[in-house]
Design a protein around this motif. Structure first.
Motif, short mmCIF file in Angstrom:
data_model
loop_
_atom_site.label_atom_id
_atom_site.label_comp_id
_atom_site.label_asym_id
_atom_site.label_seq_id
_atom_site.Cartn_x
_atom_site.Cartn_y
_atom_site.Cartn_z
N UNK A 40 0.83 -1.19 0.00
CA UNK A 40 0.00 0.00 0.00
C UNK A 40 0.88 1.25 0.00
N UNK A 41 0.25 2.39 -0.30
CA UNK A 41 0.97 3.66 -0.28
C UNK A 41 1.54 3.93 1.11
N UNK A 42 0.77 3.57 2.15
CA UNK A 42 1.24 3.77 3.52
C UNK A 42 2.47 2.91 3.82
N UNK A 43 2.48 1.68 3.33
CA UNK A 43 3.65 0.82 3.54
C UNK A 43 4.87 1.36 2.82
N UNK A 44 4.68 1.86 1.59
CA UNK A 44 5.80 2.44 0.86
C UNK A 44 6.35 3.66 1.59
N UNK A 45 5.47 4.44 2.21
CA UNK A 45 5.93 5.59 3.00
C UNK A 45 6.78 5.12 4.18
#
Length: 209
Positions: free
Chosen positions: A165-170
């Motif tokens: 997810x975008x949050x994991x990539x962050x």
């Protein structure tokens, strides 16, 4: 993919790799911590770490240029208690590429630093040696892992799934900066079936979700 398309794809990756190496050198010169090896995670459950990992991003290296997509690392325990490393990927011609190695824990206090060796590979063919695989960040549920080496010449974003997810990539970009002491721009995404299908610097990645 025909021969010309394959050649162009390899050239594109090679150019991106050269740019990443240039940036990496500049960052290392400017980083006061560049001479200090990154710290491993406080504790690694090696049994839990075993299994299949998808490479979703990595610092480009010459040996990885042959891999077009679906790069994986498969870890199992051998009878001696070491980790068998089975690295596979699909090449630009669509053929499978595979190399087998062995990883030995060099830091029993954390189990998060290992020496990985590959028979027949120059400078990496000795079973015993200093750590060259440091788990510097790890999600609490072991869904993703960030790996580098003492000199920060390599870097791998590993995931149990093909997509994050975008949050994991962050979280991963933050870990690359804070835990590994590296620049996310030197990492290039690794095309994966069911996940990201482009090659781009991790600092510019904007995944949906």
């Amino acid at each position: 993919m025909n021969v010309r398309q394959t050649q162009r794809a390899i050239e594109k990756v090679a150019v991106a790799a050269a740019l990443a190496v240039t940036v990496s050198g500049s960052v290392a010169q400017a980083d006061p911590l560049a001479g200090t090896p990154p710290a491993p995670v406080a504790s690694l459950d090696l049994e839990r770490y075993l299994g299949t990992w998808n490479q979703l991003a990595a610092v480009p290296e010459p040996f990885s240029l042959a891999c077009a997509h679906d790069t994986q690392a498969r870890y199992t325990l051998d009878p001696a208690g070491n980790v068998t490393v089975d690295n596979i990927c699909t090449t630009w011609s669509g053929a499978p590429n595979r190399i087998l190695g062995t990883a030995k824990v060099t830091d029993p206090s954390t189990d998060a630093q290992l020496h990985v060796s590959f028979p027949g590979v120059p400078t990496q063919d000795q079973l015993d040696g200093p750590p060259n695989y440091i788990v510097t960040a790890l999600d609490t549920d072991y869904s993703w892992s960030l790996v580098t080496d003492p000199a920060r010449l390599s870097g791998f974003v590993l995931s149990r799934t093909a997509e994050l997810t975008a949050a994991q990539w962050d979280q991963i970009r933050s870990a690359i900066t804070s835990a590994a002491g590296m620049d996310p721009c030197v990492y290039l995404t690794s095309p994966t079936t069911g996940g990201i299908d482009t090659i781009e610097p991790l600092c510019t990645l904007r995944p949906a979700g």
